[in-house]
Structure formats: structure tokens, C-alpha cells
Enzyme design. Structure first.
Site, short mmCIF file in Angstrom:
data_model
loop_
_atom_site.label_atom_id
_atom_site.label_comp_id
_atom_site.label_asym_id
_atom_site.label_seq_id
_atom_site.Cartn_x
_atom_site.Cartn_y
_atom_site.Cartn_z
N SER A 1 -7.31 5.51 0.29
CA SER A 1 -7.72 4.41 -0.46
C SER A 1 -9.11 3.82 -0.05
O SER A 1 -9.65 4.21 1.13
CB SER A 1 -6.79 3.25 0.24
OG SER A 1 -5.45 3.32 0.20
N ASP B 1 0.90 -1.07 -0.03
CA ASP B 1 0.02 -0.06 0.09
C ASP B 1 0.82 1.23 0.04
O ASP B 1 0.16 2.46 -0.31
CB ASP B 1 -1.06 -0.02 1.34
CG ASP B 1 -2.00 1.11 1.15
OD1 ASP B 1 -2.42 1.40 0.06
OD2 ASP B 1 -2.43 1.52 2.33
N GLN C 1 -6.14 -1.44 -6.51
CA GLN C 1 -6.33 -0.61 -5.47
C GLN C 1 -7.32 0.45 -6.08
O GLN C 1 -6.82 0.99 -7.21
CB GLN C 1 -5.48 0.00 -4.62
CG GLN C 1 -5.94 0.96 -3.63
CD GLN C 1 -4.91 1.42 -2.72
OE1 GLN C 1 -4.36 2.57 -2.66
NE2 GLN C 1 -4.42 0.57 -1.80
#
Length: 301
Positions: free
Chosen positions: A236, A215, A286
Site C-alpha cells: 500500500s 485494508d 487506496q
């Protein structure tokens, strides 16, 4: 070399309160500038909780997560695990992360007992310089700071980034020119690994560490064609991972990131983590919220 990674000793070390209930109340080794919990930390901790609810022989092959509220770094996080299904080959575990009595994150992780198959293929790993030939993120920042023409405000931002205690080693393959606001192709490559030693252990441990690493700087790939804008808000929305082959998260892996689309205040990014020997170990995806100022940035010089 043999200094134990804080990702194992602290960041991903959960306290078991009940059979399927866990708590994390440790020291934050890194909190983003937003002062919200780092999404990768929540994903990694949720996977730790899920892994406690399966047998040692079952390995995670995928996870799908949603961030539903921002995480508060000032209070502990509770992780509730639901044993959704336990089958002969596959098992599913659902995890809910809770703060202030409300869910901040939900995740489903699927685990599989090892099975062989003649059906196998993968993409080819990009050809890039080895990590030994590249500068770390810290070394690049130090190089930028040596430029006497850097604006004072930007110098302070770089110094602040340099002081962050991120438990990841990063070596960008083609670092962007931070003094330019020219649009770039929405692709980036960097070598990554956990800082410190993890060693040979249950593969699920390395997957939890990779979840944390995956991430970091991932959503930023979608901003490369839009560098003339100042970011107002970026967070996110969801995060998915597929684990393909064994790897060591404390060994260098190439993170290949690209953003095929952005629009509607959202950006989509996809990533692949490659082992040094060319084996595709992990695939990631993502989507995140991206809001920017309408007026372009001024020069950083």
C-alpha cells in the site's frame, strides 16, 4: 459471542508514554506473508492514538494516510500525535508512526462534533445473499483442499493461509475460482466483521477496528483482471477513509470493493462498507504498488 475481540484487547491497545506519545509492543495476531507489518494494523493504531487527543464527543469523519516505509513486526511502534487544530466543530490530529528512528507512516485524522443537516443522500446497497447463506474463507479453503488434483505447492499455500490467525471473519459473496487464471472484473464483495465481541462503546473504537478491517484483501481487487501473472511485490502507498454513519464493527457489514484503474506499477481501489440495513457506513480508497512477473502463471491443477 461474548469472547472479547483481540482487536480491542491486544492489537489496537496502545500504551501511553506521554500526553501525545504512544507505543505498541504487543503480540502480533497476524503478520502477512511479506513479513511486514499489516497496513490496516498501523492505520487502526494511528487512529487510536489520534482519538486519545480529542474529546469523547468528537467523532472521526475522515483520515488520510501515507505508508512511507515498510513496518518491522519485530520491534515496537511509536505513535506521535500533533494537535494540529482544535476548532468549534472540527479538529485535526496528525500522527507519525516511528520505527528505528524513522517515520514509517503519516496520517491526518479529522474529527467533528455531531451536527444535523437536511442535505442527505447515499448510493443504494448492492443486493447480495445474507452472510448466513455463505461459506467463510476458512470453509472455502477447506473445500478447495478436498480436491485431489490440486498441485502440491498450491496445497501448501492454501494450508498456510488456513492456519493464519486473522482476527476478522470473512464471507466472500462471489469467491473467485482459484484454479482459473482467467481475467475477472475488478470488483469483489464480501461480508466482514471483527472476530469476537466489542459491544456498545465509543464510536471511535468501532472506527479504529474498521480501519484495520478495511485494508484486508482490499488492494487485491486490482489484481482480478490480471490473475495470469505472479505477484512479485505488492504494498500500500496510501489509504483514506470517510465515516458516514454509526456502525458496529463486530456485526456483519458488506464490503463492496472495485478498482477503476491500474497502470504504471500502481493500482487504485475504492471500497464501501454497508450496514446490513442498507446504510452506507464507510467509504475507503487506496493506491498501492503492484509489480508482477512478465510471464503468466502455470495451472494450479
Amino acid at each position: 459471542g461474548d469472547l472479547r475481540s483481540v482487536l480491542i484487547t491486544s492489537v489496537l491497545n496502545l500504551e501511553r508514554l506521554e500526553v501525545d506519545l504512544f507505543r505498541w509492543a504487543g503480540r502480533h495476531h497476524w503478520v502477512p506473508a511479506t513479513q511486514h507489518l499489516f497496513g490496516g494494523q498501523i492505520v487502526g493504531q494511528a487512529l487510536v492514538a489520534a482519538a486519545h487527543a480529542v474529546s469523547r464527543d468528537e467523532q472521526v469523519h475522515s483520515l488520510h494516510c501515507y505508508f512511507v516505509r515498510t513496518g518491522d513486526p519485530k520491534v515496537p511502534v511509536l505513535y506521535e500525535v500533533e494537535r494540529t487544530r482544535t476548532g468549534k466543530s472540527f479538529s485535526v490530529r496528525s500522527v507519525k508512526a516511528i520505527q528505528h528512528g524513522k517515520p514509517i507512516f503519516t496520517c491526518q485524522a479529522s474529527f467533528q462534533l455531531s451536527q444535523g443537516s437536511p442535505v442527505q443522500h447515499q448510493f443504494t446497497m448492492p443486493t447480495v445473499p445474507p452472510p448466513e447463506e455463505l461459506l467463510t474463507q476458512e470453509e472455502l479453503i477447506q473445500k478447495f483442499l478436498q480436491n485431489p488434483n490440486v498441485a502440491e505447492g498450491y496445497r501448501k499455500r492454501l494450508t498456510k493461509i488456513q492456519a493464519q490467525d486473522v482476527p476478522i471473519d470473512i464471507k466472500p459473496v462471489n469467491p473467485p475460482d482459484i484454479f482459473s487464471s482467467e481475467p475477472q472484473e475488478p470488483k469483489q464483495l464480501f461480508w466482514v466483521r471483527a472476530r469476537g465481541y466489542i459491544g456498545e462503546t465509543d464510536m471511535k473504537v468501532h472506527c479504529c477496528v474498521a480501519a484495520y478491517i478495511s485494508d484486508y484483501a482490499f488492494l487485491g481487487t486490482a489484481l482480478l483482471p490480471h490473475r495470469q501473472y505472479h505477484i512479485k511485490f505488492m504494498v500500500s502507498l496510501d489509504h483514506s477513509m470517510w465515516f458516514h454513519a454509526p456502525f458496529r464493527a463486530d456485526h456483519w457489514m458488506l464490503y463492496e470493493c472495485e478498482s477503476p484503474w491500474a497502470g504504471g506499477c500502481r493500482g487504485l481501489v475504492q471500497g464501501r462498507l454497508w450496514r446490513r440495513d442498507g446504510v452506507l457506513a464507510v467509504t475507503c480508497a487506496q493506491e498501492g504498488v503492484i509489480r508482477v512477473e512478465q510471464t503468466p502463471n502455470q495451472s494450479k491443477l
